[in-house]
Design a protein around this motif. Structure first.
Motif, PDB file in Angstrom:
ATOM      1  N   LEU A 537      40.780   1.438  60.684  1.00  0.00           N
ATOM      2  CA  LEU A 537      39.711   1.663  59.529  1.00  0.00           C
ATOM      3  C   LEU A 537      39.165   3.387  59.134  1.00  0.00           C
ATOM      4  CD1 LEU A 537      38.378   0.083  58.117  1.00  0.00           C
ATOM      5  CD2 LEU A 537      36.341  -0.605  59.529  1.00  0.00           C
ATOM      6  N   ILE A 538      38.593   3.808  60.224  1.00  0.00           N
ATOM      7  CA  ILE A 538      38.195   5.255  60.462  1.00  0.00           C
ATOM      8  C   ILE A 538      39.395   6.146  59.564  1.00  0.00           C
ATOM      9  CG2 ILE A 538      37.526   7.101  61.701  1.00  0.00           C
ATOM     10  CD1 ILE A 538      35.785   4.843  61.256  1.00  0.00           C
ATOM     11  N   PRO A 542      36.725   7.111  56.851  1.00  0.00           N
ATOM     12  CA  PRO A 542      36.466   8.665  57.926  1.00  0.00           C
ATOM     13  C   PRO A 542      34.330   8.340  57.967  1.00  0.00           C
ATOM     14  CG  PRO A 542      37.871   9.753  56.679  1.00  0.00           C
ATOM     15  CD  PRO A 542      37.544   8.644  56.233  1.00  0.00           C
ATOM     16  N   ASP A 543      33.637   7.756  56.722  1.00  0.00           N
ATOM     17  CA  ASP A 543      32.249   7.973  57.474  1.00  0.00           C
ATOM     18  C   ASP A 543      32.004   7.513  57.425  1.00  0.00           C
ATOM     19  OD1 ASP A 543      32.890  10.989  55.868  1.00  0.00           O
ATOM     20  OD2 ASP A 543      32.249   9.968  54.158  1.00  0.00           O
ATOM     21  N   ALA A 544      32.581   5.903  56.997  1.00  0.00           N
ATOM     22  CA  ALA A 544      32.329   4.507  57.580  1.00  0.00           C
ATOM     23  C   ALA A 544      31.503   5.079  59.180  1.00  0.00           C
ATOM     24  CB  ALA A 544      33.589   3.585  57.358  1.00  0.00           C
TER      25      ALA A 544
END
Length: 556
Positions: A537-538, A542-544
C-alpha cells in the motif's frame, strides 16, 4: 527644632557607628574599607523599615568627609562637616527622596550637578532614599555614572549611597554596580536594653514586661520601638507605672494566658467557654487579624516548645505561660497541631473576603474543635499535595489512617461514614446485593449502572495496585477528581452492602485501562506495518499513514 521636643526616633538617632545597634558587622566592614582607602563607588543598604538604612547612609557620609578623619571621627563635638550632614544642610552631601523624584529628568539634574567638585569636603555624596521608586529610564541614566564616577582635583570623588526596602525592584544592572549590605532585624535582647536606657533617660515609669511587649510589636524595627515607647510615655500618669495590662490596652494586644486557656478549651471541645473567652479578647479591641496571627504563633510554640527556651521566644511568653504550654503539649499530638496550623493559615486568607471578620473567627474556633475530634493520635494527616487534591469542604472533614509501609494513606470522608452508619440500620435486600470480585467486574458494574463519571476516573486516572475482598489499593495521577474516593466508597456500599477500604499506595501499580489501550493500539499498528499488505500500500500511496487497526472480532 528643640531637641527636647523631638520624637524619640529622631532625638536618639545614632550619629556615628559607635551608637548604632544591631548592625555591628556592617559597621566594621565599612570602617575597614574607609581606613584601607577602598571605598566603593556606591553603597546599597536594604532591610525592613526602621533598622537604620538612612541613618547608616548619613554616618557613612560623615565618615568619608569628617575633618578629623576616620580614626578620630567626631563623637560629641562635631566638626563643621559632620554638623552640617547631621542637619541635612551640607552643600556637598545631597539627600534625595526617590519616592517624590522618580523621573529621568531628576537623575539627569543629579548627574549634571556631579560634574562640579566638592566645595568644602573630600567627597561629593548623593544619598537616595527609597531608590526602588526610580523609573526604569532613571535607573538606566544612572548606570554609566555609577560605574565610572567623576574624579575631582582634590583627590576625592563622587559616591552614591542608596537605601531601599524593596531590593527586588531594583534592576540587577544597578545592584551589581553597588556594594550591597543587608541590614538585619535588631535582636530582641539588644532592642530591649536600648529602649530601657532611653526610658530611664526620659524618666519614664514602664515595667519590663511592658517594654518586652513593645519589643515584640516592633518586630526588630528600632524606629517602631521608639515610636511605641513615645506613645507609652505620653499615656503615663505622673506617679503611675505603665504595666503590661495597661500597655496591652494601649497597643491593642491581649494577655497570652487568655489565648493559652482558649487553646486548651478547644482541645477539650468546650465550645461555649471558648467562644466566651474569644469575645472578651475581642472586646479589648483586638483585631481579628491580630488574633489569628497570635494564634498561629501559639500553635508554633505548642509544636516546638520542647526545642525552645524562654529566651528564644522573643519575649512573647513569660515563665508561667512557657511552663503551661510545655505541660499541655504532652496531651496533644503533632498531627493535630500541624492540622491546626494549616487550617489557621487557610482562615487567615479567608479574612480578606468576609465582611464581618469577628463572626468568621468564632466559626473558625468551632471548626477547630470538630477538626480536633477527627485528628486523634491514631490518624496521620495527608501530605500537602494530597490535601489539595482531596480538599475538604466546609461541611466535611477528612480522616486519614496510616496503613502499612507500602501504603500512603487511607482516606475516608466523615459524611460518608455517617451515611454508612445510617444505611447499616436498613436491611439491604438480597437480590440487590452484587459481588465485586475484580477490577474488571467493577468497571462492568459501573457501565451497567450508568456511573459514567466513576467509570471514566477508574479507566483514565487510576492505577490498580491490589484488589481483594472489600479492599482496593490504588495509585493515581494528578487529574483524579477530588471526590473520587468518597463517591467510589458510597457506590460500593450501595451495590454490595459492605464497607470497602480504599487505600492510596506508594507503588505505581498497573497501567491505567486507558494507557493499556493506548499501548495495545501502538503495538497493533507497529505489527500491521510489518505486513506485506501495508508495504504494498505504501508503495502505491507514499503519503498514506496507518492510524488505527481493528481486529476481525471488533468488526464483527
Amino acid at each position: 527644632m528643640n531637641k527636647s521636643s523631638k520624637v524619640l526616633a529622631l532625638k536618639y538617632r545614632p550619629q556615628n557607628f559607635f551608637e548604632l545597634i544591631g548592625q555591628e558587622v556592617i559597621a566594621e566592614t565599612i570602617i575597614n574599607s574607609i581606613k584601607a582607602n577602598k571605598v566603593p563607588n556606591a553603597y546599597l543598604f536594604t532591610g525592613i523599615r526602621g533598622v537604620g538604612k538612612t541613618t547608616i547612609a548619613r554616618i557613612v557620609a560623615k565618615s568619608l568627609n569628617c575633618i578629623n578623619g576616620i580614626d578620630k571621627i567626631c563623637k560629641d563635638d562635631l566638626c563643621d562637616n559632620c554638623d552640617a550632614i547631621t542637619n541635612s544642610s551640607h552643600i556637598d552631601v545631597l539627600e534625595m527622596d526617590a519616592a517624590s523624584k522618580t523621573g529621568v529628568d531628576d537623575v539627569r539634574d543629579l548627574i549634571e550637578f556631579s560634574r562640579y567638585g566638592p566645595s568644602t569636603s573630600k567627597y561629593k555624596i548623593f544619598i537616595i532614599d527609597e531608590v526602588h521608586m526610580l523609573s526604569k529610564q532613571a535607573f538606566n541614566a544612572l548606570l554609566k555614572t555609577l560605574e565610572e564616577p567623576p574624579q575631582y582635583e582634590n583627590g576625592g570623588g563622587l559616591k552614591f549611597i542608596f537605601a531601599t526596602t524593596e531590593i527586588k525592584k531594583i534592576p540587577i544592572t544597578v545592584v551589581s554596580r553597588c556594594q550591597r549590605f543587608d541590614l538585619s532585624r535588631v535582636k530582641s535582647g539588644e532592642l530591649f536594653e536600648f529602649i530601657k536606657k532611653i526610658k530611664d533617660k526620659e524618666k519614664g515609669k514602664i515595667s519590663d514586661d511592658a517594654l518586652r511587649l513593645i519589643v515584640k510589636i516592633s518586630e526588630g524595627s528600632v524606629r517602631d520601638a521608639l515610636s511605641l515607647l513615645d506613645r507609652a510615655l505620653l499615656s503615663l500618669d505622673k506617679d503611675k507605672e505603665l504595666d503590661l495590662n495597661s500597655a496591652q490596652k494601649i497597643f491593642g494586644y491581649f494577655d497570652k494566658s487568655q489565648l493559652i486557656e482558649l487553646f486548651e478549651l478547644i482541645l477539650r471541645g468546650e465550645e461555649k467557654k471558648a467562644i466566651e473567652i474569644y469575645r472578651k479578647i475581642y472586646e479589648q479591641g483586638v483585631e481579628p487579624k491580630v488574633f489569628i496571627n497570635d494564634f498561629l504563633e501559639l500553635v508554633y510554640y505548642f509544636k516546638n516548645i520542647n526545642s525552645l527556651n524562654i529566651e528564644s521566644t522573643n519575649f512573647t511568653l513569660n515563665d508561667e505561660e512557657f511552663s503551661k504550654i510545655k505541660k499541655i503539649t504532652n496531651e496533644v499530638s503533632d498531627e493535630t497541631l500541624i492540622l491546626f496550623w494549616q487550617f489557621t493559615l487557610k482562615t487567615l486568607g479567608e479574612l480578606e473576603i468576609v465582611n464581618n471578620q469577628n463572626l468568621s473567627i468564632e466559626m473558625f474556633l468551632i471548626r477547630l474543635m470538630y477538626l480536633k475530634s477527627s485528628a486523634n493520635k491514631e490518624y496521620l494527616p495527608l501530605s500537602k499535595n494530597k490535601i489539595d487534591q482531596f480538599k475538604k469542604q466546609d461541611d466535611k472533614q477528612i480522616i486519614v489512617n496510616e496503613k502499612k509501609n507500602e501504603t500512603i494513606s487511607q482516606v475516608k470522608n466523615i459524611s460518608q461514614e455517617q451515611e454508612v452508619k445510617i444505611e447499616n440500620n436498613k436491611e439491604i435486600k438480597a437480590e440487590e446485593k452484587l459481588n465485586v470480585n475484580s477490577f474488571d467486574q467493577l468497571l462492568k458494574i459501573c457501565n451497567e449502572k450508568k456511573e459514567i463519571k466513576l467509570k471514566y476516573e477508574l479507566e483514565k486516572n487510576v492505577n490498580l495496585v491490589h484488589f481483594e475482598n472489600n479492599r482496593i489499593e490504588i495509585s493515581f495521577n494528578d487529574n483524579l477528581d477530588k471526590n473520587f474516593i468518597k463517591d467510589l466508597s458510597l457506590k460500593l456500599f450501595e451495590w454490595t452492602g459492605d464497607r470497602w477500604i480504599i487505600t492510596l499506595s506508594k507503588s505505581k501499580g498497573d497501567l491505567s485501562i486507558n494507557d493499556k489501550q493506548k499501548n495495545k493500539k501502538i503495538k497493533d499498528i507497529n505489527s500491521a506495518k510489518q505486513s506485506e499488505l501495508y508495504k504494498n500500500l505504501i508503495e502505491k500511496f507514499p503519503d498514506a499513514d496507518l492510524i488505527d487497526v481493528n481486529s476481525k472480532e471488533e468488526n464483527d
